[in-house]
Scaffold this active site. Structure first.
Site, PDB file in Angstrom:
ATOM      1  CG  ASN A 142      -1.753   1.224   1.347  1.00 23.37           C
ATOM      2  OD1 ASN A 142      -1.801   2.042   0.411  1.00 23.37           O
ATOM      3  ND2 ASN A 142      -2.420   1.390   2.470  1.00 23.37           N
ATOM      4  CE  LYS A 175      -0.131   3.138   4.699  1.00 21.55           C
ATOM      5  NZ  LYS A 175       0.008   3.171   6.142  1.00 21.55           N
ATOM      6  CG  HIS A 227      -5.644   1.918   5.126  1.00 22.35           C
ATOM      7  ND1 HIS A 227      -5.204   2.864   6.018  1.00 22.35           N
ATOM      8  CD2 HIS A 227      -4.643   1.009   4.994  1.00 22.35           C
ATOM      9  CE1 HIS A 227      -3.967   2.543   6.395  1.00 22.35           C
ATOM     10  NE2 HIS A 227      -3.610   1.432   5.786  1.00 22.35           N
ATOM     11  CD  GLU A 230      -2.786   5.434   6.680  1.00 15.78           C
ATOM     12  OE1 GLU A 230      -2.739   5.475   5.440  1.00 15.78           O
ATOM     13  OE2 GLU A 230      -1.918   4.853   7.371  1.00 15.78           O
ATOM     14  CD  GLU A 282      -3.341  -2.481   7.085  1.00 19.28           C
ATOM     15  OE1 GLU A 282      -2.232  -2.719   6.613  1.00 19.28           O
ATOM     16  OE2 GLU A 282      -3.977  -1.448   6.832  1.00 19.28           O
ATOM     17  N   GLY A 318       2.636   2.225  10.807  1.00 19.32           N
ATOM     18  CA  GLY A 318       3.574   3.328  10.680  1.00 19.32           C
ATOM     19  C   GLY A 318       4.268   3.689  11.985  1.00 19.32           C
ATOM     20  CB  SER A 358       5.364  -1.885  11.976  1.00 23.45           C
ATOM     21  OG  SER A 358       4.968  -0.551  12.219  1.00 23.45           O
TER      22      SER A 358
HETATM   23  P1  13P Z   1       3.183   0.325   7.669  1.00 23.27           P
HETATM   24  O1  13P Z   1       3.697  -0.964   7.083  1.00 23.27           O
HETATM   25  O2  13P Z   1       3.932   1.532   7.217  1.00 23.27           O
HETATM   26  O3  13P Z   1       3.054   0.223   9.167  1.00 23.27           O
HETATM   27  O4  13P Z   1       1.697   0.523   7.100  1.00 23.27           O
HETATM   28  C1  13P Z   1       0.814  -0.539   7.139  1.00 23.27           C
HETATM   29  C2  13P Z   1      -0.386  -0.166   6.371  1.00 23.27           C
HETATM   30  O5  13P Z   1      -1.121   0.737   6.731  1.00 23.27           O
HETATM   31  C3  13P Z   1      -0.644  -0.899   5.122  1.00 23.27           C
HETATM   32  O6  13P Z   1      -1.921  -0.614   4.645  1.00 23.27           O
END
Ligand code: 13P
Length: 249
Positions: free
Chosen positions: A9, A11, A94, A96, A166, A172, A212
């Protein structure tokens, strides 16, 4: 049988030149793998990515879509527009999108149903926040996220669903769920689906872990029986890291 999947992803990262460069490096270094590999550049770079990866094993997927077929929804993208450029899979839900763009379970249910009605595959994301885990509510939060968006689906729809657990506190942050925490939740998710639908559906749905994941922890997380792969954020932006994670599966 469920598939092993490693998805990146991206983003809101990588402009056109950066997208081209990362895809070229991934294509050149892609190892032989039984896993399905997916990448999701931003909307504006999807069509170029599809063209660039023509004939490749890597699937280009979208980070989002709107539930309406078309109309007065300024700034939004429909299933038809994605299909038209060769995108068949969409990430929905997601954290976010939920946290910064007000996407509720109710909106996500509509998006899931719209994607499925257009014969797309949905990668549905969900997961608890830190306070839910601290208060011991993580199982009930996850159960209600699944129930509210997915449990009215026709059983046949599940062949077009991929789940991505997740935990928000692991996204992150560098703080990964332990392999045991991931396994415990994935087994719970599978049991919840078996109860709501049936055991075959539960056994056949791929459940990815995200939060992560990096080369140093991927193998241990992927070794757990109910973890079918990963949805990778930050580590998907560097070809060598993403390739190492693909090799770990
Ligand atoms: P990270 O791997 O940066 O923690 O992000 C995970 C994520 O949100 C994948 O959709």
């Amino acid at each position: 049988m469920r598939n092993k999947i490693v998805a990146g992803n991206w983003k809101m990262n990588k402009n056109m030149a950066g997208t081209d460069a990362l895809l070229a490096e991934l294509s050149a270094k892609l190892p032989n793998t039984h896993a399905k590999v997916m990448v999701s550049p931003t909307f504006v770079n999807l069509a170029g990515a599809v063209r660039q990866l023509e004939g490749s094993e890597i699937e280009v997927i979208s980070q989002n879509m709107h539930f309406a077929e078309s109309g007065a929804y300024t700034g939004e993208i429909s299933a038809d527009m994605l299909l038209d450029i060769g995108i068949k899979t969409v990430i929905l839900g997601h954290s976010e999108r939920r946290a910064y763009f007000g996407e509720t379970d109710e909106i996500l249910k509509k998006k899931v149903e719209a994607a499925l009605a257009n014969n797309m595959t949905v990668m549905f994301c969900f997961g608890e926040e830190l306070q839910d885990r601290k208060s011991g509510n993580h199982f009930s939060v996850v159960e209600s996220q699944l129930k509210n968006a997915l449990f009215d689906l026709d059983p046949s729809a599940w062949s077009s669903i991929i789940l991505a657990y997740e935990p928000v506190w692991a996204i992150g942050t560098g703080e990964t769920a332990s392999p045991e925490q991931a396994q415990e939740m994935h087994a719970f998710i599978r049991k919840t689906i078996a109860t709501a639908f049936d055991q075959t559906i539960a056994d056949n749905v791929s459940i990815l872990y995200g939060g992560s994941v990096k080369p140093s922890n991927a193998e241990e997380i992927f070794s757990k029986p109910d973890v079918d792969g990963g949805l990778i954020g930050g580590a998907a932006l560097a070809a060598d890291d993403f390739i190492a994670i693909i090799k770990a599966i």
